[in-house]
Design a protein around this motif. Structure first.
Motif, PDB file in Angstrom:
ATOM      1  N   VAL A 267      -6.773  65.733  55.190  1.00 17.48           N
ATOM      2  CA  VAL A 267      -7.469  64.302  55.473  1.00 17.48           C
ATOM      3  C   VAL A 267      -7.291  63.908  56.570  1.00 17.48           C
ATOM      4  CG1 VAL A 267      -7.578  62.066  54.181  1.00 17.48           C
ATOM      5  CG2 VAL A 267      -7.876  63.542  53.130  1.00 17.48           C
ATOM      6  N   THR A 268      -8.151  63.740  57.220  1.00 16.87           N
ATOM      7  CA  THR A 268      -8.569  62.748  58.813  1.00 16.87           C
ATOM      8  C   THR A 268      -8.454  61.524  59.070  1.00 16.87           C
ATOM      9  OG1 THR A 268     -11.188  63.508  58.978  1.00 16.87           O
ATOM     10  CG2 THR A 268      -9.674  65.471  59.398  1.00 16.87           C
ATOM     11  N   TYR A 269      -9.212  61.039  58.189  1.00 15.06           N
ATOM     12  CA  TYR A 269      -9.080  59.729  57.869  1.00 15.06           C
ATOM     13  C   TYR A 269      -9.001  58.906  56.864  1.00 15.06           C
ATOM     14  CZ  TYR A 269     -10.618  54.815  59.435  1.00 15.06           C
ATOM     15  OH  TYR A 269     -11.185  53.581  59.651  1.00 15.06           O
ATOM     16  N   GLN A 270      -8.218  57.402  56.192  1.00 13.55           N
ATOM     17  CA  GLN A 270      -7.718  57.319  55.436  1.00 13.55           C
ATOM     18  C   GLN A 270      -7.681  56.207  55.264  1.00 13.55           C
ATOM     19  OE1 GLN A 270      -4.493  58.932  53.491  1.00 13.55           O
ATOM     20  NE2 GLN A 270      -4.069  60.084  55.152  1.00 13.55           N
ATOM     21  N   ASN A 271      -8.843  55.594  55.760  1.00 15.64           N
ATOM     22  CA  ASN A 271      -8.324  53.582  56.303  1.00 15.64           C
ATOM     23  C   ASN A 271      -9.906  53.290  55.505  1.00 15.64           C
ATOM     24  OD1 ASN A 271      -5.896  52.972  57.121  1.00 15.64           O
ATOM     25  ND2 ASN A 271      -6.941  54.292  59.143  1.00 15.64           N
ATOM     26  N   ASP A 272      -9.457  52.123  55.100  1.00 12.21           N
ATOM     27  CA  ASP A 272     -10.733  50.645  54.762  1.00 12.21           C
ATOM     28  C   ASP A 272     -12.292  51.540  54.049  1.00 12.21           C
ATOM     29  OD1 ASP A 272     -12.971  48.774  55.235  1.00 12.21           O
ATOM     30  OD2 ASP A 272     -13.839  49.625  56.664  1.00 12.21           O
TER      31      ASP A 272
ATOM     32  N   ASP B 171     -12.778  62.501  66.112  1.00 12.48           N
ATOM     33  CA  ASP B 171     -11.854  62.287  67.665  1.00 12.48           C
ATOM     34  C   ASP B 171     -12.066  61.728  67.838  1.00 12.48           C
ATOM     35  OD1 ASP B 171     -11.172  65.256  66.703  1.00 12.48           O
ATOM     36  OD2 ASP B 171     -12.920  66.198  68.369  1.00 12.48           O
ATOM     37  N   PHE B 172     -13.073  60.493  67.710  1.00 15.05           N
ATOM     38  CA  PHE B 172     -12.730  59.267  68.372  1.00 15.05           C
ATOM     39  C   PHE B 172     -11.729  58.618  68.044  1.00 15.05           C
ATOM     40  CE2 PHE B 172     -14.341  58.381  63.948  1.00 15.05           C
ATOM     41  CZ  PHE B 172     -13.516  57.827  63.934  1.00 15.05           C
ATOM     42  N   MET B 173     -10.619  59.485  67.517  1.00 15.01           N
ATOM     43  CA  MET B 173      -9.355  58.649  67.461  1.00 15.01           C
ATOM     44  C   MET B 173      -8.432  59.498  68.133  1.00 15.01           C
ATOM     45  SD  MET B 173      -9.178  56.359  64.514  1.00 15.01           S
ATOM     46  CE  MET B 173      -7.458  56.285  63.541  1.00 15.01           C
ATOM     47  N   LYS B 174      -8.985  59.872  68.873  1.00 14.48           N
ATOM     48  CA  LYS B 174      -8.122  60.121  70.034  1.00 14.48           C
ATOM     49  C   LYS B 174      -8.638  59.876  71.394  1.00 14.48           C
ATOM     50  CE  LYS B 174      -7.103  64.742  67.632  1.00 14.48           C
ATOM     51  NZ  LYS B 174      -7.952  66.399  67.515  1.00 14.48           N
TER      52      LYS B 174
ATOM     53  N   LEU C 181      -8.924  53.545  71.274  1.00 14.17           N
ATOM     54  CA  LEU C 181      -7.464  53.055  71.180  1.00 14.17           C
ATOM     55  C   LEU C 181      -7.195  51.763  72.116  1.00 14.17           C
ATOM     56  CD1 LEU C 181      -5.689  56.577  70.987  1.00 14.17           C
ATOM     57  CD2 LEU C 181      -6.942  54.860  69.244  1.00 14.17           C
ATOM     58  N   GLU C 182      -7.709  51.899  72.813  1.00 13.39           N
ATOM     59  CA  GLU C 182      -7.437  50.545  73.412  1.00 13.39           C
ATOM     60  C   GLU C 182      -7.901  49.294  73.359  1.00 13.39           C
ATOM     61  OE1 GLU C 182      -6.481  49.921  78.493  1.00 13.39           O
ATOM     62  OE2 GLU C 182      -8.623  50.089  77.904  1.00 13.39           O
ATOM     63  N   SER C 183      -9.216  50.088  72.890  1.00 11.09           N
ATOM     64  CA  SER C 183     -10.112  48.367  73.154  1.00 11.09           C
ATOM     65  C   SER C 183      -9.946  48.634  71.108  1.00 11.09           C
ATOM     66  CB  SER C 183     -11.642  48.757  72.884  1.00 11.09           C
ATOM     67  OG  SER C 183     -12.042  50.044  74.144  1.00 11.09           O
ATOM     68  N   TYR C 184      -9.592  49.411  70.556  1.00 16.52           N
ATOM     69  CA  TYR C 184      -9.665  48.827  69.252  1.00 16.52           C
ATOM     70  C   TYR C 184      -8.280  48.060  69.086  1.00 16.52           C
ATOM     71  CZ  TYR C 184      -8.151  49.036  64.061  1.00 16.52           C
ATOM     72  OH  TYR C 184      -8.206  49.045  62.793  1.00 16.52           O
ATOM     73  N   GLN C 185      -7.359  48.451  70.034  1.00 15.89           N
ATOM     74  CA  GLN C 185      -6.129  47.485  69.968  1.00 15.89           C
ATOM     75  C   GLN C 185      -6.514  45.527  70.393  1.00 15.89           C
ATOM     76  OE1 GLN C 185      -3.133  48.918  68.320  1.00 15.89           O
ATOM     77  NE2 GLN C 185      -2.581  46.845  68.460  1.00 15.89           N
ATOM     78  N   LEU C 186      -6.751  45.624  71.244  1.00 18.72           N
ATOM     79  CA  LEU C 186      -7.260  44.916  71.480  1.00 18.72           C
ATOM     80  C   LEU C 186      -7.692  44.187  71.004  1.00 18.72           C
ATOM     81  CD1 LEU C 186      -8.087  45.180  75.522  1.00 18.72           C
ATOM     82  CD2 LEU C 186      -6.716  44.172  74.664  1.00 18.72           C
ATOM     83  N   GLY C 187      -9.050  44.358  70.035  1.00 21.62           N
ATOM     84  CA  GLY C 187      -9.508  43.657  69.612  1.00 21.62           C
ATOM     85  C   GLY C 187      -8.970  43.990  67.893  1.00 21.62           C
ATOM     86  N   LYS C 188      -7.889  43.920  67.811  1.00 22.77           N
ATOM     87  CA  LYS C 188      -7.399  43.312  66.656  1.00 22.77           C
ATOM     88  C   LYS C 188      -6.031  42.996  67.247  1.00 22.77           C
ATOM     89  CE  LYS C 188      -4.450  46.434  62.953  1.00 22.77           C
ATOM     90  NZ  LYS C 188      -3.348  46.853  62.647  1.00 22.77           N
ATOM     91  N   ASN C 189      -5.640  42.852  67.620  1.00 27.96           N
ATOM     92  CA  ASN C 189      -5.253  42.017  67.995  1.00 27.96           C
ATOM     93  C   ASN C 189      -5.229  40.704  68.356  1.00 27.96           C
ATOM     94  OD1 ASN C 189      -2.956  43.691  69.420  1.00 27.96           O
ATOM     95  ND2 ASN C 189      -3.867  43.743  71.345  1.00 27.96           N
TER      96      ASN C 189
ATOM     97  N   ASP D  86      -6.745  48.588  58.512  1.00 29.88           N
ATOM     98  CA  ASP D  86      -7.234  48.653  59.679  1.00 29.88           C
ATOM     99  C   ASP D  86      -8.957  49.657  59.585  1.00 29.88           C
ATOM    100  OD1 ASP D  86      -5.917  49.464  61.958  1.00 29.88           O
ATOM    101  OD2 ASP D  86      -3.857  50.979  60.856  1.00 29.88           O
ATOM    102  N   ILE D  87      -9.258  49.630  60.852  1.00 29.28           N
ATOM    103  CA  ILE D  87     -10.834  49.884  60.600  1.00 29.28           C
ATOM    104  C   ILE D  87     -11.470  50.570  61.421  1.00 29.28           C
ATOM    105  CG2 ILE D  87     -11.470  47.468  59.024  1.00 29.28           C
ATOM    106  CD1 ILE D  87     -11.683  46.282  61.551  1.00 29.28           C
ATOM    107  N   GLN D  88     -10.994  51.481  62.095  1.00 27.67           N
ATOM    108  CA  GLN D  88     -10.928  52.082  62.900  1.00 27.67           C
ATOM    109  C   GLN D  88     -12.733  52.342  63.255  1.00 27.67           C
ATOM    110  OE1 GLN D  88      -8.491  52.713  61.606  1.00 27.67           O
ATOM    111  NE2 GLN D  88      -6.585  52.992  63.152  1.00 27.67           N
ATOM    112  N   TRP D  89     -13.113  53.515  62.186  1.00 27.54           N
ATOM    113  CA  TRP D  89     -13.823  53.756  62.181  1.00 27.54           C
ATOM    114  C   TRP D  89     -15.542  53.035  62.135  1.00 27.54           C
ATOM    115  CZ3 TRP D  89     -14.141  59.643  60.091  1.00 27.54           C
ATOM    116  CH2 TRP D  89     -15.541  60.314  60.556  1.00 27.54           C
ATOM    117  N   ARG D  90     -15.302  52.032  61.452  1.00 25.31           N
ATOM    118  CA  ARG D  90     -16.200  50.729  61.978  1.00 25.31           C
ATOM    119  C   ARG D  90     -16.633  49.775  63.429  1.00 25.31           C
ATOM    120  NH1 ARG D  90     -15.309  45.469  57.507  1.00 25.31           N
ATOM    121  NH2 ARG D  90     -13.792  46.795  56.411  1.00 25.31           N
ATOM    122  N   ILE D  91     -15.201  49.972  63.300  1.00 26.14           N
ATOM    123  CA  ILE D  91     -15.501  49.941  65.551  1.00 26.14           C
ATOM    124  C   ILE D  91     -15.657  51.002  66.136  1.00 26.14           C
ATOM    125  CG2 ILE D  91     -13.733  49.021  67.575  1.00 26.14           C
ATOM    126  CD1 ILE D  91     -13.767  46.847  65.137  1.00 26.14           C
TER     127      ILE D  91
END
Length: 259
Positions: free
Chosen positions: A33-38, A47-50, A55-63, A74-79
């Motif tokens: 499994v390559t992705y298991q969130n949300d 590969d966007f997860m690399k 990753l920086e942008s996602y973390q700034l939003g999550k913060n 986590d909602i990385q694929w939505r972001i």
């Protein structure tokens, strides 16, 4: 018995396990499994997860969330969908708008990912900043807002501070009452996430005529199986009324592009 279940049973039996898998169940090999969130599970590439910028942008939003919604979620694929859409739209004429901002998760990630200040655009951020408004939401929608904690604090001052360095216009109050305060005539990108049918439809109606050809709308709550069926129907009805169609995504988002 479906193919994935057959593979799972064969895999386990070959390793000495005698396991009964209910016929209506799916079993995935977690190692593949390559992705298991949300609520999204896949073997496909993500590969966007690399990507360090993502990753920086996602973390700034999550913060910006302060651990309210995304503490253990986590909602990385939505972001990823949102920043892709924004990156496409930055090359079109027109501004950006976020209807349903909350703490600013989506907008903060987008601003960083596309270096928003360099675009010369204005980002309109519209929200009550303290949950849904009872004049425009059903009792069911109000209850959901309370469960999610949107009404626990007024986020307006925090959001102002978060977005102070950026070219934004923050508008506090319920849609549709605040739409008249939007003073731009052209938009390239709209994000809609208000968890409530009336404000979402009114926002769609308001922004559609202002959306430039090729402009994109991302609907955050389009395809959940039960809880957003009324939103899904209303969004589909609107799209049909303007000769468009909503693209369903496995992230539960929907996309409309104006032709």
């Amino acid at each position: 018995m479906n193919f994935i279940t057959k593979l799972a049973k064969t895999y386990l039996r070959n390793r000495g396990y005698d396991i009964i898998i209910p016929k209506d169940s799916l079993v995935l090999d977690r190692r593949q499994v390559t992705y298991q969130n949300d609520l999204l599970y896949t073997y496909h590439s993500c590969d966007f997860m690399k990507d360090p910028k993502f990753l920086e942008s996602y973390q700034l939003g999550k913060n910006t969330d302060g651990g309210m919604l995304l503490k253990d979620y986590d909602i990385q694929w939505r972001i990823h969908v949102l920043v892709w859409a924004a990156n496409y739209a930055k090359n079109l004429e027109g501004d950006f708008a976020d209807c349903g901002v909350s703490s600013g998760i989506f907008a903060r990630a987008i601003i960083n990912y596309i270096d928003f200040n360099s675009t010369g655009k204005t980002y309109y951020l519209l929200d009550t900043f303290q949950g849904m408004h009872e004049d425009y939401s059903s009792a069911e929608e109000m209850k959901a807002s309370s469960i999610l904690g949107y009404d626990k604090e007024d986020k307006f001052e925090k959001v102002k501070k978060t977005f102070e360095p950026f070219n934004t216009k923050i508008i506090k109050g319920p849609i549709p009452e605040t739409l008249s305060l939007v003073d731009s005539d052209k938009f390239a990108f709209i994000s809609i996430d208000m968890n409530s049918v009336i404000p979402e439809v009114e926002a769609l109606k308001f922004f559609w005529d202002k959306l430039v050809p090729g402009g994109i709308i991302v609907l955050d709550d389009h395809g959940y199986s039960n809880s957003t069926k009324q939103q899904e129907k209303a969004q589909n009805d609107f799209a049909k009324s303007v000769g468009a169609e909503v693209l369903y995504l496995p992230t539960c988002q929907g996309i409309i592009i104006k032709s």
